[in-house]
Design an enzyme around this catalytic site. Sequence first.
Site, PDB file in Angstrom:
ATOM      1  N   ARG A  83       0.833  -1.180   0.000  1.00 41.47           N
ATOM      2  CA  ARG A  83       0.000   0.000   0.000  1.00 41.47           C
ATOM      3  C   ARG A  83       0.877   1.242   0.000  1.00 41.47           C
ATOM      4  O   ARG A  83       1.038   1.924   1.002  1.00 41.47           O
ATOM      5  CB  ARG A  83      -0.958  -0.036   1.190  1.00 41.47           C
ATOM      6  CG  ARG A  83      -2.062  -1.069   1.063  1.00 41.47           C
ATOM      7  CD  ARG A  83      -2.919  -0.844  -0.192  1.00 41.47           C
ATOM      8  NE  ARG A  83      -3.584   0.459  -0.143  1.00 41.47           N
ATOM      9  CZ  ARG A  83      -4.798   0.629   0.368  1.00 41.47           C
ATOM     10  NH1 ARG A  83      -5.483  -0.389   0.824  1.00 41.47           N
ATOM     11  NH2 ARG A  83      -5.345   1.833   0.379  1.00 41.47           N
ATOM     12  N   GLU A 115      -8.456   7.128  -8.344  1.00 38.13           N
ATOM     13  CA  GLU A 115      -9.056   6.343  -7.260  1.00 38.13           C
ATOM     14  C   GLU A 115      -9.719   7.201  -6.201  1.00 38.13           C
ATOM     15  O   GLU A 115      -9.358   8.369  -6.001  1.00 38.13           O
ATOM     16  CB  GLU A 115      -7.982   5.489  -6.577  1.00 38.13           C
ATOM     17  CG  GLU A 115      -7.374   4.419  -7.451  1.00 38.13           C
ATOM     18  CD  GLU A 115      -6.354   3.577  -6.696  1.00 38.13           C
ATOM     19  OE1 GLU A 115      -6.748   2.527  -6.150  1.00 38.13           O
ATOM     20  OE2 GLU A 115      -5.177   3.979  -6.648  1.00 38.13           O
TER      21      GLU A 115
END
Length: 237
Positions: free
Chosen positions: A59, A159
């Site tokens: 991440r 996103e």
Amino acid sequence: MTATETAFDEALGRYGVTRLAHFTPSLNLRHIIEDGRITSSRDLAENAPEYFSPTDRERFDGHPDKICCTFQYPNAYYLDQARRRPEYTNYPDWVCVLLSPVLVARPGALFSPRNAAAGRGSHLRAGLEGLESCFAERVGGYTRKHRHLAGAATDLQAEVLVPGPIDTSFITAVVVSGVEQAAQEFSRLRMFGLRPERFVWAVSPELFDKNELRRRIHEGVPIVPAPWTPAHDREGA
């Protein structure tokens, strides 16, 4: 509806966004339905490590407490990369979970006009301006053409990071790449008593093909997932 929710709802209407999309390996689907929610990578690592995949560890956006979603269509670029990883050699099937767009108004949501991992999350912004940045006329090297499909961000990897968990009541459809996979996923979930008929199922191979998805969005060719129901349900209709 609060003023903030109204502002987001109006913006979604202007851009033609009717849903969010989230890719997940099909082996995670059982856990999602059993648990009744889509959880963040941080929550998976802490509470369900057996479903915590190596892709969850990377991440680079710096927000493992949030769930990565894209606008209207899934991030097929991410899927293309994930499928090449050795840990998925024996688990090649993925599903695209479509979600209610109201999640963009959830407190703490962050928006990135590019892949959120770019610059290790440096493009992430909160609020309505963050959402609007994903639909700007120009984002990096991408220019939004007049044929660009409504609902899709300018950069197809843009996103929204939604704070988790996301209850399954926000799922509007489960999309798979073919009818054979649909039958397999449905049967597997039914075998575990998870009532997959609760969800709308659809088939759309285009959503799982990076090149075809990009072509259709840029050329304005509609992408309409085909509704799917089990054979015995169709026969009994």
